[in-house]
Design an enzyme around this catalytic site. Structure first.
Site, PDB file in Angstrom:
ATOM      1  N   ASN B  88       0.809  -1.225   0.000  1.00  0.00           N
ATOM      2  CA  ASN B  88       0.000   0.000   0.000  1.00  0.00           C
ATOM      3  C   ASN B  88       0.841   1.272   0.000  1.00  0.00           C
ATOM      4  OD1 ASN B  88      -2.788  -1.100   0.220  1.00  0.00           O
ATOM      5  ND2 ASN B  88      -1.934  -2.017   2.073  1.00  0.00           N
ATOM      6  N   SER B 113       6.083  10.908   7.356  1.00  0.00           N
ATOM      7  CA  SER B 113       5.716  10.755   8.763  1.00  0.00           C
ATOM      8  C   SER B 113       6.901  10.943   9.691  1.00  0.00           C
ATOM      9  CB  SER B 113       5.142   9.356   8.984  1.00  0.00           C
ATOM     10  OG  SER B 113       5.022   9.066  10.354  1.00  0.00           O
ATOM     11  N   TYR B 149       6.384   0.874   9.075  1.00  0.00           N
ATOM     12  CA  TYR B 149       5.617   1.966   8.483  1.00  0.00           C
ATOM     13  C   TYR B 149       6.549   3.134   8.154  1.00  0.00           C
ATOM     14  CZ  TYR B 149       2.588   6.126   8.631  1.00  0.00           C
ATOM     15  OH  TYR B 149       1.967   7.313   8.363  1.00  0.00           O
ATOM     16  N   LYS B 153       7.602   5.030   4.578  1.00  0.00           N
ATOM     17  CA  LYS B 153       7.517   6.468   4.307  1.00  0.00           C
ATOM     18  C   LYS B 153       8.853   7.004   3.805  1.00  0.00           C
ATOM     19  CE  LYS B 153       3.195   7.212   5.099  1.00  0.00           C
ATOM     20  NZ  LYS B 153       2.323   7.662   3.988  1.00  0.00           N
TER      21      LYS B 153
END
EC number: 1.1.1.388
Lengths: 259, 259
Positions: B88, B113, B149, B153
């Site tokens: 994703n 992020s 995550y 990013k």
């Protein structure tokens, strides 16, 4: 055999150019477990696992009792399409790091690439390749990949950083220049600036396996007169002592600075 | 309607927290094409495309005639598993950038992020969060993700760098802090240090859509007394003028520095 570690070293992508340079130089100094998706063409001198780097089960088994991993496997083509580098290089590196973590392997050496920083050259070539130019990349700069292959290598460096910070893994990323056997590239300034001789390559990986460090991003080139990559970190943190220099190639059959 | 661009702006992940903050602040200032994998719960005020960010055809169609893209879509969970962020967030961002290229869209604003640099905090918390500490990350540092995550990013930032260098795309990555509606996090020093108010968020994205720049990595926080992210680059390169400060939250129903 005198080995420098009690446990074997897993070498992924063993049959490629960098793998062969490593085995040619320090093949007798470690106990190796070779890993490649292609079966060996000759009878191998070391244990050999034939499997794909995206095969999690095979990678986990191969990492199960080793002392360190040298991770070279991946799509090596600068022009490789995104789908291939996403799967083989980015996801493949994650698979190797996860296998290291699961097996308690505390050191991974990663073959990164000059292509992770290829676009620093954009505005300055060919000046950058000249021996009187003092611009240097030193490994602390952010990536500027020259292609999607370079994007995948930068991602591998970042994955290694995470596994180091989060899990204590010792991790070295070597941004390998232009490894050619026999002699440096001829009539190609850029190639001469980033030339890495096979024996310097083997020695640098040896230092990555032996030195005491935490997380390093270093450049893998010989001590070329032409260069725009600093060797300071490789020398200071890893004890790298390159012996070759593309400028000392005299056009004859061997390097004038040979051993 | 007074719009700041002749063409619509594609907003991916429009229904998420950041998307809603943007629309709440500058929803009337642009013509929006909203994109989210979940259908809108209310009758939307703007064109709305329901599709997954990994659906290349849908993303290409959505990007076909827009002037810019604000790309927020992805798995937003700091604890998201690798397989999800690989697909994703990393592959999804590549899909958006490729669609921008194919459609001739020359500007992409990317929601990065604080988790891309989360491990800079490892050794220094909680000192880092105090208003008398002057350590600052400024966006030139290499990523040190705090989770997978964050790895994803950082990879998105690097992809953006490549599309900028290779294809001339104007690209801004905003390392978004802690966006909470109504008031800053209570009794949570870290959250106060990286608080981003909804109106500052909308204003910052507005600047990313309007300012003249090439490639920027900036921090997206309000002008908090506590901070370890520098706002210098966001202010200098983008003209960001934050109005809020987590230290000015007085415990009452609104910010004491409110408009």
């Amino acid at each position: 055999m005198t080995t420098r570690m009690d446990e074997p070293v897993l070498l992924t992508g063993a049959s490629g150019r960098v793998g062969q340079a490593i085995l040619g130089g320090i093949g007798d100094d470690y106990t190796w477990r070779l890993f490649d998706r292609e079966p060996p063409t000759d009878d191998p001198d070391h244990e050999f696992v034939v499997a794909d780097i995206t095969d999690e089960t095979a990678v986990r088994e191969a990492a199960s009792d080793v002392g360190a991993i040298v991770h070279l496997a991946g799509d090596p083509r600068p022009e490789a399409p995104w789908e291939s580098v996403l799967r083989n290089n980015i996801d493949g590196t994650r698979t190797v790091l996860d296998a290291a973590l699961a097996a308690g392997v505390d050191r991974v050496v990663f073959a990164s690439s000059n292509h992770a920083v290829g676009h620093y050259e954009t505005d300055r070539k060919p000046d950058l390749y000249r021996s009187d130019d003092d611009f240097r990349l030193d490994g602390t700069e952010r990536p500027r990949p020259g292609n999607l292959y370079g994007v995948s290598k930068a991602a591998g460096e970042t994955l290694g950083r995470y596994y180091h910070d989060e899990h204590g893994l010792t991790f070295a990323a070597v941004r390998i220049g232009n490894l050619t056997a026999g002699h440096p590239p001829i009539d190609y300034e850029r190639g001469q600036a980033m030339w890495l001789s096979p024996r310097d390559c083997a020695h640098l990986i040896d230092r990555c396996l032996s030195a005491d460090y935490d997380y390093e991003v270093v450049y893998g080139i010989s001590d070329n007169d032409r260069k725009y990559y600093s060797l300071a970190r490789a020398k200071d943190a890893l004890g790298y002592e390159p012996r070759d220099n593309s400028a000392e190639w005299d056009g004859d059959e061997k390097l004038s600075g040979g051993s």
